[in-house]
Design a protein around this motif. Structure first.
Motif, PDB file in Angstrom:
ATOM      1  N   LYS A   1      37.972  52.383  38.929  1.00  0.00           N
ATOM      2  CA  LYS A   1      38.680  52.120  40.191  1.00  0.00           C
ATOM      3  C   LYS A   1      39.207  50.693  40.167  1.00  0.00           C
ATOM      4  CE  LYS A   1      36.248  55.311  43.163  1.00  0.00           C
ATOM      5  NZ  LYS A   1      35.610  55.550  44.446  1.00  0.00           N
ATOM      6  N   VAL A   2      40.406  50.516  40.668  1.00  0.00           N
ATOM      7  CA  VAL A   2      41.069  49.215  40.513  1.00  0.00           C
ATOM      8  C   VAL A   2      40.307  48.095  41.218  1.00  0.00           C
ATOM      9  CG1 VAL A   2      43.209  47.957  40.894  1.00  0.00           C
ATOM     10  CG2 VAL A   2      43.286  50.356  40.280  1.00  0.00           C
ATOM     11  N   ASN A   3      39.831  48.365  42.461  1.00  0.00           N
ATOM     12  CA  ASN A   3      39.141  47.279  43.191  1.00  0.00           C
ATOM     13  C   ASN A   3      37.870  46.848  42.467  1.00  0.00           C
ATOM     14  OD1 ASN A   3      38.037  49.776  43.763  1.00  0.00           O
ATOM     15  ND2 ASN A   3      37.419  49.234  45.843  1.00  0.00           N
ATOM     16  N   VAL A   4      37.148  47.813  41.887  1.00  0.00           N
ATOM     17  CA  VAL A   4      35.910  47.474  41.169  1.00  0.00           C
ATOM     18  C   VAL A   4      36.241  46.736  39.878  1.00  0.00           C
ATOM     19  CG1 VAL A   4      33.872  48.432  40.068  1.00  0.00           C
ATOM     20  CG2 VAL A   4      34.716  49.437  42.185  1.00  0.00           C
ATOM     21  N   MET A   5      37.311  47.192  39.235  1.00  0.00           N
ATOM     22  CA  MET A   5      37.737  46.540  37.991  1.00  0.00           C
ATOM     23  C   MET A   5      38.038  45.052  38.250  1.00  0.00           C
ATOM     24  SD  MET A   5      40.895  47.856  35.672  1.00  0.00           S
ATOM     25  CE  MET A   5      40.835  49.519  36.233  1.00  0.00           C
ATOM     26  N   ASP A   6      38.729  44.773  39.361  1.00  0.00           N
ATOM     27  CA  ASP A   6      39.079  43.379  39.671  1.00  0.00           C
ATOM     28  C   ASP A   6      37.841  42.550  39.955  1.00  0.00           C
ATOM     29  OD1 ASP A   6      41.685  44.047  39.350  1.00  0.00           O
ATOM     30  OD2 ASP A   6      42.127  44.279  41.489  1.00  0.00           O
ATOM     31  N   THR A   7      36.909  43.135  40.734  1.00  0.00           N
ATOM     32  CA  THR A   7      35.661  42.408  41.032  1.00  0.00           C
ATOM     33  C   THR A   7      34.939  42.063  39.733  1.00  0.00           C
ATOM     34  OG1 THR A   7      35.460  43.680  43.057  1.00  0.00           O
ATOM     35  CG2 THR A   7      33.508  42.498  42.332  1.00  0.00           C
ATOM     36  N   LEU A   8      34.804  43.043  38.842  1.00  0.00           N
ATOM     37  CA  LEU A   8      34.070  42.810  37.595  1.00  0.00           C
ATOM     38  C   LEU A   8      34.817  41.811  36.718  1.00  0.00           C
ATOM     39  CD1 LEU A   8      32.889  46.441  36.764  1.00  0.00           C
ATOM     40  CD2 LEU A   8      31.495  44.545  37.568  1.00  0.00           C
ATOM     41  N   SER A   9      36.139  41.868  36.749  1.00  0.00           N
ATOM     42  CA  SER A   9      36.905  40.927  35.936  1.00  0.00           C
ATOM     43  C   SER A   9      36.655  39.498  36.425  1.00  0.00           C
ATOM     44  CB  SER A   9      38.389  41.285  36.058  1.00  0.00           C
ATOM     45  OG  SER A   9      39.161  40.282  35.488  1.00  0.00           O
ATOM     46  N   ARG A  10      36.562  39.367  37.756  1.00  0.00           N
ATOM     47  CA  ARG A  10      36.290  38.036  38.323  1.00  0.00           C
ATOM     48  C   ARG A  10      34.879  37.572  37.904  1.00  0.00           C
ATOM     49  NH1 ARG A  10      36.123  39.349  43.669  1.00  0.00           N
ATOM     50  NH2 ARG A  10      33.938  38.845  43.997  1.00  0.00           N
ATOM     51  N   LEU A  11      33.915  38.500  37.975  1.00  0.00           N
ATOM     52  CA  LEU A  11      32.532  38.123  37.653  1.00  0.00           C
ATOM     53  C   LEU A  11      32.342  37.868  36.158  1.00  0.00           C
ATOM     54  CD1 LEU A  11      30.610  40.628  39.924  1.00  0.00           C
ATOM     55  CD2 LEU A  11      30.798  38.183  40.230  1.00  0.00           C
ATOM     56  N   SER A  12      33.247  38.407  35.324  1.00  0.00           N
ATOM     57  CA  SER A  12      33.048  38.228  33.882  1.00  0.00           C
ATOM     58  C   SER A  12      33.306  36.782  33.460  1.00  0.00           C
ATOM     59  CB  SER A  12      33.938  39.189  33.105  1.00  0.00           C
ATOM     60  OG  SER A  12      35.293  38.892  33.374  1.00  0.00           O
ATOM     61  N   HIS A  13      33.863  35.971  34.388  1.00  0.00           N
ATOM     62  CA  HIS A  13      34.024  34.543  34.085  1.00  0.00           C
ATOM     63  C   HIS A  13      33.051  33.699  34.892  1.00  0.00           C
ATOM     64  CE1 HIS A  13      37.853  36.394  32.914  1.00  0.00           C
ATOM     65  NE2 HIS A  13      37.971  35.401  32.041  1.00  0.00           N
TER      66      HIS A  13
END
Length: 881
Positions: free
Chosen positions: A674-686
């Motif tokens: 899901k796009v919203n979850v993908m964005d959250t995880l992308s933010r947390l990956s940094h």
């Protein structure tokens, strides 16, 4: 007889006159006509009364048909409602009296005060005529008043409800006839008499009724939910819709029902379709003489349940999609697409990076039977490059070798014969790590596939009591994977002594607990629970601090997976544990027992535990966060709500909560990017906290597992250049890259199947074991227990639709594949998919997609087109020339 109504005052007279002037001529005539009827009803002559009532009834009926605004007759009779009521009270018992009650009941629809339930009162006093003739709105209003009245009578002891039941029957019959099945079901739930429904469904509406029942089950509190599903099961039996009945039997986890369906069904092909569904669900179901009389039939059916044909079907799909060619880890990393600095560091051979490549290679080529690292033949490997299985194996350090050999099991997944023959040479190795890996590999090959001669048990049983703990763990974990969900008594006999022995090293005991939990998943087996509880009580305080000790607790939790109240006795016992693990144990038991139930109260309870700010050293909040995801993953609505709650936890939670949130998001959207979850995880990956970043990266892999999602693949490539100097973070990026391309995009990790209705317990158990290990990345996955990643094999299934003919040979037919549309409670026959494309089978199904046949030449034996579906030729089909 004079009326007792007050004479109108001057002011109101003026108002009335003004109102009258606004009315059109016909309305004025109607108004005067009705006022005349009201006077006539109060006449002393019964004949006149009867005529007046008849005429009034006629007027009301002819107007009730449209319900967009209040019908004129009801509007004009409003001022006379009180008059008619008081006149009714003064009448004696007679037919006319009942007649007037009917009319008052309809007038009460717009007139009676809130909560008076006068419509129902006069209905019960009136004649027993057909209520439907007064129109739909009247019936709906009546249904609402009945449920209120029923609730009120339940509070009074011994209050009879027979009069209501008669009325309910009339209303249900009316609703069922007029395509309002949801309203009929709701009314029967209110008056707690759902059994009545079975008599009123017919062949035109049973599918819609059952769809509503099964969908509402996830929003009902227990025990109502099981009751509703039971009714749906009985309705399906009544109309011989046996495949749908089987789905409900599996949802209820009721093997008696499953047996009943096998005995009821006389069609061998239909039974084969049952077996395909059972094998996909991962139920270890043994067909006995009682269920299937004929021995050859029984063998053929058991072979399907055992998933013996899974590998063949999967490779057929791979050939069809043209992805048979083996891929190397480099093909996945795509280093050439990254700018500059990463490629410099990539060429160095480090053990950690080789280990990552081993996993990537295993995930990407899972089930294909060939790859470029482990299965390369000796001749090819000596040809100059010095590559091949032998050399790749020795590019890994000690415990890395175990994962490398085990990866061979993953590559030959589900193919027992060639899998065991290729692993055989490693079983005679003198290197304990290689031996451990080969034992684990045997378990992986046998995962989700059963074989009558039990090769895994025969091979692994000798190694579980060896000296070397690594070998023991390999054999024990192998048994857990091979017999997950089998509830095999022999294995319990082998493993319980290990966990009961104080001298057993902690890591061996931990993996034993997990394996027992997997073999007896969701069985509430008391003996196993007892042995794990005793082991937990006897471990020393220093051992209870070890991360691996938590596996003991998780093994206990898995026994109660999805079993709700059955966990309570064990939860009481856990209160006597050492305070270090007491709360932790509480969280695990709660979250496992209610996993996949969508129980809102339990989610609130777990959120409560997450809101506390604790001192260091408390580690029970991580499992509480994962627990929220485990419970809420049951249905879409709860899932979206919990994603929002997890966002809040990220902002306000302590560090140990933030580390678990990405993993919880990964579980909620597994193989469903899901796009919203993908964005959250992308933010947390940094994130600045490396543990949070690692969890987020692994979760990116999980939500994209088997989807080949280009956006996630791009994110991970960028991360691999961002973290090129950080070995452990780079390791996580590599694992995630392997997961995204799982089985070259043909596999899924989603534990839900059958249109997100059924949850496979073994698949969920595998995923949560891996997630709990990820709560402590550094000591488990980045330490020497990286092979816990192989627990994911339990959830790996081809995301395909494979149609087979009556001989079970693959057959290509056109199907439409599109986004599934929720059609519960919609009138008529709405389309169930939208934005479809037509393909010919076999086809891949992404998350949230549904397929339907695009030809009438064949009839599917299962209403849900997923996995293996048997088609039989339609006898009524004629080719158009």
């Amino acid at each position: 007889m004079a009326t007792t109504a007050n004479p109108p005052t001057k002011e109101s007279k003026k108002k009335d006159e003004k109102k009258d002037e606004d009315l059109s001529d016909e309305d004025l005539a109607l108004k005067q006509q009705l006022e005349l009827y009201v006077e006539r009803v109060q006449d002393s002559e019964p004949g006149v009364q009867k005529l007046a009532l008849e005429s009034m009834r006629q007027e009301i009926r002819s107007a009730t048909s449209s319900m967009t605004s209040v019908p004129k007759p009801l509007k004009f009779l409003r001022p006379h409602y009180g008059t008619l009521k008081s006149y009714y009270e003064s009448m004696g018992e007679s037919d006319l009296n009942r007649y007037l009650a009917d009319i008052l009941s309809v007038l009460a629809l717009t007139m009676s005060a809130e909560g008076e339930r006068e419509s129902l009162k006069y209905r019960l006093l009136g004649s027993d005529g057909d209520i439907g003739s007064w129109g739909h709105e009247y019936v709906r209003n009546l249904a609402g008043e009945i449920s209120q009245e029923y609730t009120k009578r339940q509070l009074v002891e011994e209050a009879p409800t027979n009069d209501l039941v008669e009325l309910v029957k009339q209303i249900v019959a009316f609703h069922m006839k007029h395509n309002a099945e949801p309203e009929a079901v709701d009314l029967l739930m209110e008056v707690e008499d759902l059994d009545l429904l079975i008599d009123y469904v017919d062949s035109t509406n049973y599918k819609r009724t059952c769809l509503y029942l099964t969908s509402s089950a996830s929003y009902l509190p227990g025990p109502d939910d099981t009751l509703v599903l039971d009714i749906a099961y009985k309705i399906y039996l009544k109309f011989e819709e046996l495949t749908s009945a089987l789905r409900i039997a599996l949802f209820l986890d009721n093997l008696q029902y499953v047996k009943q369906l096998f005995t009821m069904c006389n069609d061998l092909l239909q039974k084969k379709q049952f077996c395909y569904i059972l094998s996909r669900h991962g139920v270890d179901f043994i067909l006995d003489e009682k269920t299937i009389m004929d021995a050859d039939e029984r063998e053929a059916l058991q072979e399907i349940v055992n998933n013996a044909k899974l590998s063949e079907g999967y490779l057929n799909l791979a050939r069809d999609v043209e992805v048979m060619e083996a891929k190397s880890p480099e093909d996945i990393y795509k280093v050439h697409l990254i700018d500059g600095r990463a490629s410099a560091g990539a060429s160095v051979d480090s053990a950690r990076q080789n280990l990552a490549a081993t996993f990537v290679n295993a995930f990407v080529n899972a089930g294909f039977g060939q790859d470029k690292l482990m299965t390369v033949t000796y001749e090819a490997s000596t040809g100059g490059t010095g590559g091949g299985a032998g050399s790749w194996l020795f590019k890994n350090k000690e415990h890395g070798k175990a994962s490398a050999v085990a990866s061979l099991g993953m590559i030959l997944l589900w193919d027992i014969d060639s899998g065991l023959s290729q692993l055989d040479k490693y079983l005679h190795s003198n290197d304990n790590h290689v031996l451990a890996g080969s034992l684990l590999g045997v378990g992986i090959v046998n995962c989700n596939v059963n074989n009558d001669c039990d090769p895994a048990l025969a091979l692994l049983a000798d190694y579980i009591n060896r000296e070397d703990p690594t070998v023991r763990i390999g054999a024990i974990m192998g048994l857990g994977l091979a017999y997950a969900g089998a509830q095999n008594e022999q294995i319990r006999g082998l493993l319980t002594p290990i966990i009961g022995d104080n001298r057993t090293p902690l890591d061996v005991a931990a993996f034993t607990a997990i394996s027992l939990g997997l073999v007896y998943v969701g069985s509430c087996n008391e003996e196993v629970a007892q042995s794990i509880i005793i082991a937990l009580m006897e471990r020393s305080e220093s051992e209870l601090d070890e991360p691996l000790c938590r596996f003991l607790v998780l093994g206990l939790g898995l026994l109660y997976l999805g079993k709700q109240e059955s966990v309570e006795a064990t939860a009481e016992v856990s209160k006597t544990f050492d305070e270090k693990i007491r709360k932790y144990c509480d969280m695990i038991l709660l979250s496992c027992a209610y996993a996949g139930t969508g129980n809102v109260l339990k989610v609130q309870n777990l959120l409560g535990h997450c809101s506390q700010h604790l001192e260091k050293g408390e580690f029970h909040q991580g499992p509480a966060v994962l627990g929220i995801a485990m419970v809420a993953m049951a249905e879409e609505l709860g899932l979206d709500m919990s994603i929002r709650s997890l966002e809040h936890l990220l902002q306000y939670g302590e560090q140990n909560i933030r580390r678990a949130v990405p993993l919880a998001l990964g579980l909620l959207c597994i193989s469903n990017p899901k796009v919203n979850v993908m964005d959250t995880l992308s933010r947390l990956s940094h994130d600045t906290d490396s543990e949070v970043a690692m969890a987020a990266i692994i979760s990116l892999g999980l939500i994209g597992a088997g989807t080949n999602n280009a956006r996630i693949a791009g994110m991970l490539r960028n991360l691999s250049s961002y973290y090129y100097k950080e070995a452990s973070l780079l390791f996580c990026v590599r694992i995630a890259q392997g997961l995204v391309h799982l089985g070259k995009g043909l596999l899924t990790l989603a534990p839900y199947h059958s249109e997100r209705f059924l949850l496979s317990p073994t698949a969920l158990a595998g995923i949560i074991t891996m997630l709990h290990a990820s709560l402590d990345m550094k000591s488990i996955i980045l330490g020497k227990y990286h092979y816990v990643l192989y627990f994911l094999v339990l959830a790996m299934q081809p995301r395909m639709l494979m149609t087979v003919d009556e001989e079970l040979k693959p057959i290509s037919v056109p199907v439409r594949v599109g986004q599934a549309v929720d059609v519960v409670g919609q009138a008529g026959r709405p389309k169930t998919i939208t934005g479809f494309q037509t393909h010919s089978t076999p086809v891949l199904l992404a998350a949230g997609e549904r397929a339907e046949l695009a030809t009438e030449k064949y009839l599917p034996l299962s209403p849900i087109l997923e996995g293996f579906v048997i088609l039989k030729t339609n006898p009524d089909y004629h080719e158009d020339n």
